[in-house]
Design an enzyme around this catalytic site. Structure first.
Site, PDB file in Angstrom:
ATOM      1  CE1 TYR A   1      -3.479  -2.646   0.608  1.00  5.61           C
ATOM      2  CE2 TYR A   1      -4.600  -0.678   1.373  1.00  5.61           C
ATOM      3  CZ  TYR A   1      -4.646  -1.981   0.946  1.00  5.61           C
ATOM      4  OH  TYR A   1      -5.853  -2.626   0.867  1.00  5.61           O
TER       5      TYR A   1
ATOM      6  CE  LYS B   1       1.590 -17.862  -2.651  1.00  4.68           C
ATOM      7  NZ  LYS B   1       0.694 -19.039  -2.698  1.00  4.68           N
TER       8      LYS B   1
ATOM      9  CG  ASP C   1      -2.284 -20.280  -1.163  1.00  3.81           C
ATOM     10  OD1 ASP C   1      -1.710 -20.244  -0.060  1.00  3.81           O
ATOM     11  OD2 ASP C   1      -1.849 -20.937  -2.135  1.00  3.81           O
TER      12      ASP C   1
ATOM     13  CG  ASP D   1      -8.068  -4.634   1.895  1.00  3.88           C
ATOM     14  OD1 ASP D   1      -9.009  -4.139   2.548  1.00  3.88           O
ATOM     15  OD2 ASP D   1      -8.012  -4.611   0.652  1.00  3.88           O
TER      16      ASP D   1
ATOM     17  CG  ASP E   1     -13.666  -6.824   2.491  1.00  2.00           C
ATOM     18  OD1 ASP E   1     -13.356  -6.088   3.449  1.00  2.00           O
ATOM     19  OD2 ASP E   1     -14.172  -6.391   1.430  1.00  2.00           O
TER      20      ASP E   1
HETATM   21  C1  IPM Z   1     -10.288  -1.083   4.265  1.00  2.58           C
HETATM   22  C2  IPM Z   1     -10.543  -0.521   2.884  1.00  2.58           C
HETATM   23  C3  IPM Z   1      -9.381   0.389   2.531  1.00  2.58           C
HETATM   24  C4  IPM Z   1      -8.120  -0.439   2.584  1.00  2.58           C
HETATM   25  C5  IPM Z   1      -9.518   1.088   1.166  1.00  2.58           C
HETATM   26  C6  IPM Z   1     -10.794   1.874   1.060  1.00  2.58           C
HETATM   27  C7  IPM Z   1      -8.333   1.961   0.863  1.00  2.58           C
HETATM   28  O1  IPM Z   1     -10.729  -1.529   1.971  1.00  2.58           O
HETATM   29  O2  IPM Z   1     -10.167  -0.298   5.222  1.00  2.58           O
HETATM   30  O3  IPM Z   1     -10.257  -2.309   4.378  1.00  2.58           O
HETATM   31  O4  IPM Z   1      -7.818  -1.177   1.636  1.00  2.58           O
HETATM   32  O5  IPM Z   1      -7.416  -0.363   3.603  1.00  2.58           O
HETATM   33 MG    MG Z   2     -10.862  -3.460   2.825  1.00  2.03          MG
END
Ligand code: IPM
Ligand code: MG
Length: 370
Positions: A142, A198, A230, A254, A258
């Site tokens: 990032y 990884k 993975d 990240d 999710d």
């Molecule tokens: C998160 C989001 C952010 C990230 C994006 C919006 C930049 O997906 O906080 O998980 O990737 O950190």
């Molecule tokens: Mg995110």
């Protein structure tokens, strides 16, 4: 006590869910005798529109001067065509870095009341899970060097296109500081820590793994194991109950967070805390700005309300107050109230405001009962 909280409502559903969390904080303040003074600052697309840049200096100063920071979400289609360094998301990365918030705690647990919303087989949902993802937040790909270059003529000429690159880069101290957060968190929970990398391909991951193992000597009460990312993505779905604390890099965290959120029934449920060396942190739901449902009073405010609870706990040391919010959320879910994202197909749902009101009422009721 008086506390100063900076608010960064941001874009899309950000303003409405931050408003919900503030209502809950006000109620907590009344019940426990605190005053939360809130000041809003521009961030993301809202800041681009009003001030011409995603992260105005004012916003950074306001956050640095506050006891802690509560954020909604940033981004939306309106700003999607801007160059990468001017996008709303850049503000999020910028504020995390400006506040030195290298550790991102993302708890994911399955509420018994939401088992029906869990997409896993019923026996897995029945068993439940309660895990914590510790994500490195201000390093890695990032923040590494990135850019574009024309494809050299020898390789096919300029008309052949361009080369784009992003760089994954981690130093030993960066890995150590996030590692220590994760070991400490695991020691306070069940003592099991999985480091996700990884290492079969990436040099950064090999340094990551070595460093985690060196740190393990300082935490004999924690049992450390490694897992390739993975495989971790697969294991989360195969059997999330096997995990307690996971520690991983910025990008892997990240993605895995999710995935974990969806196992809880909805990404609208997951709170997060971003912390650095001091007590000031940044608290935000892990979901995005959901521009498609913005302003329609249907967004789930729970992730932001639970983020406010984390703020009370981690930044202000107000544990009873944080627990009161979490219990109020439990009580409301147990009573069967649902926003659309967590309602079963045949179940009626309520809006953002009504959900907020229900949580505030549950907080008041538990205060009167106690
Ligand atoms: C998160 C989001 C952010 C990230 C994006 C919006 C930049 O997906 O906080 O998980 O990737 O950190
Ligand atoms: Mg995110």
């Amino acid at each position: 006590m008086n506390y100063n909280i900076a608010l960064l409502p941001g874009d899309g559903i950000g303003p409405e869910i931050v408003r919900s969390a503030v209502q809950v904080l006000e109620c907590v303040g009344q019940r426990f005798g605190h005053h939360f003074a809130t000041t809003s600052y521009l961030l993301g697309g809202a800041a681009i529109d009003a001030a011409g840049e995603p992260l105005p200096a004012d916003t950074v100063q306001g956050c640095l001067a506050a006891d802690s920071v509560l954020l909604g979400a940033v981004g939306g289609p309106k700003w999607d065509d801007l160059p990468g360094d001017q996008r709303p998301e850049q503000a999020l990365l910028g504020i995390r870095a400006a506040l030195g918030l290298y550790s991102n705690l993302r708890p994911a647990r399955l509420y018994p009341a939401l088992r029906a919303a869990c997409p896993l087989r019923s026996e897995l949902a029945e068993a439940g899970f309660d895990l914590l993802i510790v994500r490195e937040l201000i390093g890695g790909i990032y923040f590494g060097e990135r850019g574009r270059q024309p494809l050299p003529a020898a390789a096919g000429g300029p008309e052949a296109g361009e080369v784009a690159f992003d760089t994954e880069r981690y130093s030993t101290p960066e890995i150590e500081r996030i590692g220590r957060v994760a070991f400490a968190a695991a020691a306070k929970r069940t003592g099991r820590l999985v480091s996700v990398d990884k290492a079969n391909v990436l040099e950064t991951s090999r340094l990551w793994r070595q460093t985690m193992h060196r740190l393990a000597d300082d935490y004999p009460e924690v049992e450390l194991s490694d897992m390739l990312v993975d495989n971790a993505a697969m294991q989360l779905i195969r059997n999330p109950g096997q995990f307690d604390v996971l520690v991983t890099s910025n990008m892997f965290g990240d993605i895995l967070s999710d995935e974990a959120s969806q196992l809880t029934g909805s990404i609208g449920m997951l709170a997060s805390a971003s912390l650095g060396e001091g007590t000031r942190g940044l608290y935000e739901p892990i979901h995005g700005s959901a521009p498609d449902i913005a302003g329609r009073d249907i967004a789930n405010p729970i992730a932001t309300i639970l983020s406010a609870a984390m703020l009370l706990r981690y930044s202000l040391g107000l544990n009873a107050e944080a627990r009161a919010i979490e219990s109020a959320v439990d009580a409301v879910l147990d009573s069967g109230l649902r926003t659309a994202d967590i309602a079963a197909p045949s179940q009626p749902s309520i809006g953002t405001q009504a959900m907020t009101k229900a949580i505030v009422t549950a907080l008041e009721d538990s205060g009167n009962a106690g």
